[in-house]
Design an enzyme around this catalytic site. Structure first.
Site, short mmCIF file in Angstrom:
data_model
loop_
_atom_site.label_atom_id
_atom_site.label_comp_id
_atom_site.label_asym_id
_atom_site.label_seq_id
_atom_site.Cartn_x
_atom_site.Cartn_y
_atom_site.Cartn_z
N SER A 1 2.99 2.48 -2.07
CA SER A 1 4.38 2.43 -2.56
C SER A 1 4.46 2.82 -4.03
O SER A 1 5.35 2.36 -4.74
CB SER A 1 4.96 1.01 -2.43
OG SER A 1 5.18 0.64 -1.12
N SER B 1 0.82 -1.22 0.00
CA SER B 1 0.00 0.00 0.00
C SER B 1 0.86 1.27 0.00
O SER B 1 1.80 1.38 0.77
CB SER B 1 -0.88 0.03 1.24
OG SER B 1 -1.65 -1.13 1.28
C1 OXD Z 1 -5.56 0.50 -0.37
C2 OXD Z 1 -4.55 -0.21 0.43
O1 OXD Z 1 -6.34 1.25 0.19
O2 OXD Z 1 -3.82 -1.02 -0.16
O3 OXD Z 1 -5.58 0.30 -1.60
O4 OXD Z 1 -4.45 0.02 1.63
MN MN Z 2 -4.37 -1.39 -2.20
#
Ligand code: OXD
Ligand code: MN
Length: 601
Positions: free
Chosen positions: A272, A270
């Site tokens: 990145s 998430s």
């Molecule tokens: C999102 C996550 O919200 O990966 O996509 O946390």
């Molecule tokens: Mn995500």
């Protein structure tokens, strides 16, 4: 209150009193809905059969109560700001359960509770909880409407913000009911806002029953159950059982100047850079190249014509706003300037959504909790979001609507790492690629509650999202490689290396496309790479590096063997914790790599 005869109302006058049954042709499909209606005891039942109608209706309601703030229509058409409860701003993994019948099917990396125990705890919290409220029934299809790889489900919720967001990120409407009747089954996702008590919050996945229940939260990742709850946790179980894959990946279609097409998918933990990569803009000195988005966050893959193909189970973005600007992601800005709900961003005095990296021409803004402030760095919540329908995105792949989806030629793994991990490397085999994915460790961000900036093991970026035992999941990846004849090649990228002064060594964003170009050259067999124990790395004399100098490139591709040995040693306790279901074949890959590294020391 629940009338069991009559038809589904579809017009404004009849909408407030849904007559059951919803499913006329297969009455048994109504039973789980009846069960929850009896438990929740809502005053009204509203069937969200027509999203356009309800979008207007719910928006009007929420503007009246002040839950939505209308944004400046000159810049953000039909767009709104929502401020959440300050204790409900990110996914809470400690409250997220995989409640399979057998504990070993959840595995050491998931919270597990015995299903009847978890249900009885939850029932106490949700009993009668919709009295005095409306219950919305939201039927949805995940994936293209015409695809046999898509699935249909129903979310029930008492929360208008949740319904509004669901209609933006999923294909909501009456067609889902027809599909469920045809297939004779569906996933039921029950959401109860409750009192948002963070000490009594549950996001529970009953993976043997196709049931999700979420209570005492309204945050997107916890409450928009079509997304992480179904499209990843439940769907990963379906995928395991049907030789498919449900992955936390972006996907993108690339066209070369010669018209050659490539499908690329990528898993990154998430926040990145996954969204930015899915919307990447081509550097100006590379005319003729094109990219088109299939997905920014989740794909489902299946085998077709001996290859892996991906569909996107979503219909909208739920993206992180901070960090997005005209340099990092100009294409996202073109999508979220209309029909968007912003959550927990700051707000300018002329009613535009705002975060620190977006523009620096203001002295004060309304912070995410509504107070006027000059503390600009903290004004937007770091996990503030935009919810935008995919159809607003200007460069959408036509494979998005295709029943087979996009053929995937390369799979990328990666994560935010300031040292050790080269800019790009390629796995020698599928099994080594699976090891690459299993080895992902990344610096944490604000998408989930907890400390930011520490290293976290996050194989395939699926640690928070895999609905079953991680060891079995690795085995499934290895098995899929044996089933697919034209296997995608697997790469590992890291845009986030820093020098000793803490500066990024690679410019990132658009420039990442040069790495993608190198990947396409590898796919075409046009370029040489150097074999190392941790995969093939580019030959810098032929790497399309843009303005980055040779010295820096050498550092970006240098293999620090003692650092790698340390990296592998640090992975052993984590892999061991996964337990006896960790596949022997993957341990062998791991020890082969370790042995090769040791030869260089
Ligand atoms: C999102 C996550 O919200 O990966 O996509 O946390
Ligand atoms: Mn995500």
């Amino acid at each position: 209150m629940i009338n069991t005869d009559g038809n589904i109302p579809t017009d404004r006058d009849r909408r407030q009193n849904l007559k059951m049954p919803l499913f006329e042709n297969k009455p048994e499909l109504n039973d789980p809905l009846y069960n929850f209606m009896k438990i929740l005891r809502p005053d009204n039942i509203i069937f969200v059969d027509n999203p356009d109608f309800y979008e207007t209706e719910l928006t009007e309601n929420m503007l009246k109560t002040g839950e939505l703030i209308e944004l400046n229509n000159n810049y953000y058409r039909n767009s709104y700001l929502y401020r959440s409860n300050p204790d409900d701003v990110a996914r809470t993994e400690k409250d997220t359960y995989i409640s399979s019948r057998e504990e070993k099917n959840a595995g050491a990396t998931n919270n597990w509770m015995e299903p009847s125990e978890l249900k009885s705890r939850i029932l106490k919290l949700i009993d009668g909880s919709m009295t005095g409220k409306n219950m919305y029934i939201v039927p949805f299809i995940l994936g293209p409407a015409n695809s046999k790889y898509s699935e249909a489900g129903i979310q029930i919720t008492d929360n208008q913000y949740v319904v509004l967001n669901l209609m933006k990120i999923s294909l909501v409407g009456i067609e889902a009911i027809r599909r469920i009747e045809k297939e004779g089954k569906f996933v039921l996702a029950v959401h109860v806002t409750g009192n948002l008590d963070k000490n009594n919050r549950y996001i529970a996945h009953f993976t043997d029953e196709d049931l999700i229940i979420s209570v005492n939260t309204a945050y997107g990742g916890n409450a928009l159950l079509t997304k992480k709850g179904y499209a990843l946790r439940i769907a990963s179980v379906h995928a395991r059982d049907n030789s498919r894959m449900a992955e936390h990946m972006m996907a993108l279609e690339i066209t070369s100047p010669a018209g050659q097409k490539y499908g690329i998918s990528g898993a990154f933990p998430s926040a990145s850079g996954k969204t930015n990569l899915s919307m990447i803009r081509i550097p100006e000195d590379m005319p003729g190249w094109n990219t088109q988005l299939l997905s920014d966050d989740i794909i489902w893959m299946h085998i077709n014509n001996n290859s892996l193909y991906a569909i996107n189970p979503e219909y909208g973005f739920f993206g992180v706003a901070p960090g997005t600007n005209s340099k990092t992601n100009p294409n996202a800005m073109k999508a979220f300037n209309r029909d968007t709900v912003f959550t927990n961003t700051a707000l300018t005095e002329d009613r535009k959504p705002w975060w620190y990296s977006l523009d620096n021409s203001v002295d004060k803004v309304y912070g995410w909790r509504g107070n006027l402030t000059d503390d600009l760095k903290n004004a937007a919540h770091p996990n503030s979001r935009f919810t935008t329908p995919v159809k607003n995105y200007p460069y959408l792949s036509d494979k998005f609507y295709d029943s087979d989806g996009l053929k995937i030629d390369a799979i990328l793994f990666g994560g935010r790492r300031s040292d050790l991990i080269p800019l790009v490397r390629e796995a020698k085999t599928w099994a080594q690629g699976v090891l690459f994915g299993a080895m992902i460790r990344a610096e944490t961000t604000a998408a989930t509650t907890g400390r930011v900036g520490i290293l976290r093991n996050d194989p395939m970026a699926m640690i928070p999202f895999c609905g079953y035992n991680m060891g079995d999941y690795f085995k499934h990846w290895l098995d899929m490689g044996k089933l697919v004849k034209n296997r995608p090649r697997i790469f590992y990228v890291n845009w986030f290396r820093r020098d000793s002064d803490g500066n990024f060594m690679w410019p990132g964003f658009s420039e990442n496309f040069r790495v993608i170009k190198w990947i396409t050259e590898r796919l075409d067999g046009q370029t040489n790479a150097l074999e190392t124990p941790v995969g093939y790395v580019p030959d810098i004399s032929t790497f399309p590096a843009g303005k980055v100098d040779t010295d820096t490139l050498e550092k970006l591709f240098k293999i620090d063997y003692s650092g790698w040995l340390n990296e592998l040693n640090e992975l052993i306790p984590f892999f061991t914790r996964i337990g006896s279901q960790f596949p022997d074949e993957l341990w062998r890959e791991f020890y082969d790599m370790k042995g090769e590294i040791e030869k260089h020391l």
